[in-house]
Enzyme design. Sequence first.
Site, PDB file in Angstrom:
ATOM      1  N   SER A 144     -75.918  18.926  22.932  1.00  0.00           N
ATOM      2  CA  SER A 144     -76.396  18.022  21.890  1.00  0.00           C
ATOM      3  C   SER A 144     -77.366  17.031  22.498  1.00  0.00           C
ATOM      4  O   SER A 144     -77.300  16.715  23.697  1.00  0.00           O
ATOM      5  CB  SER A 144     -75.220  17.276  21.253  1.00  0.00           C
ATOM      6  OG  SER A 144     -75.661  16.236  20.394  1.00  0.00           O
ATOM      7  N   TYR A 158     -67.563  12.450  22.688  1.00  0.00           N
ATOM      8  CA  TYR A 158     -68.589  13.424  22.340  1.00  0.00           C
ATOM      9  C   TYR A 158     -69.782  13.427  23.311  1.00  0.00           C
ATOM     10  O   TYR A 158     -70.155  14.487  23.830  1.00  0.00           O
ATOM     11  CB  TYR A 158     -69.047  13.198  20.906  1.00  0.00           C
ATOM     12  CG  TYR A 158     -69.875  14.322  20.342  1.00  0.00           C
ATOM     13  CD1 TYR A 158     -69.271  15.474  19.839  1.00  0.00           C
ATOM     14  CD2 TYR A 158     -71.263  14.240  20.287  1.00  0.00           C
ATOM     15  CE1 TYR A 158     -70.025  16.523  19.324  1.00  0.00           C
ATOM     16  CE2 TYR A 158     -72.024  15.269  19.771  1.00  0.00           C
ATOM     17  CZ  TYR A 158     -71.403  16.410  19.283  1.00  0.00           C
ATOM     18  OH  TYR A 158     -72.153  17.441  18.781  1.00  0.00           O
TER      19      TYR A 158
END
Length: 270
Positions: A144, A158
């Site tokens: 990401s 995350y």
Amino acid sequence: MTASPKRPLALVTGASSGMGAAFARAYAARGHDLCLTARRLDRLEALAAELSAAHGIEAFAVPADLGGFEAERPILDAIAARGRHVDVLVNNAGFSIPQSFAATPWLRQRDFLMTLVVAPCALAHAVIPGMVERGGGKIINVASLAGFAPGAAGHSLYPGAKSLMIKFSQALDAEYRAKGVAVTAVCPGFTRTGFAEANDTQHLMDEAPRMFWQSAETVVETAIRANELGRVVVIPGWHNQLAAALLHYLPQGLVAAAVRRGSAKYHLGD
């Protein structure tokens, strides 16, 4: 449908929707057989039937919750039972937790780490020896843009998990490129999938400017092309590439403050 030894097999995790389903469709169109895994068996079976009929390939579903201990074993056993091996591994399964770290039960945080870190590493560890022995293979790890950003309130693990996937991909490339294994970390920004719906932040994501969103299909095609070209880290979209450059080159104090302000609305608190 009888499997053809001439067709490579792609294992796609998180294949029941979103980017995982897009990876499945893209590899089916390229003539790959498919092992599709996720928790929702009904969706997996429907997708497997659709792609088998559309492309004349073999696609089969293996339900699995990658948050469990040694969750990769039933998947690998199901593949071996068919006399197959993995030629392409797509580590796509994932989710995020918008609440504060300690406000979320540890079992949920543990499941996050198992799904986004442990399972992808375990699957790679299992399939790489065969790829090396056969002289080739492909691994795509879905990272990401957040992997380049500092941590902020909410989604506590995350950025760290996605940063690990980037570094892990680079390490695997350094170790196995010369042995024929192509490894790529794809680092998308805002992507139209069911990801935000799953963590109840879709209404917040909908406020982001549409020009900054990409389709799952665009991200997937970028990732596959990059992997075929031997690129290790790929960031789809010029706007995401610009954001990654700013995250890297701007003073880190300024970056941290900007990220905290920008991410505050995606933090659902305690």
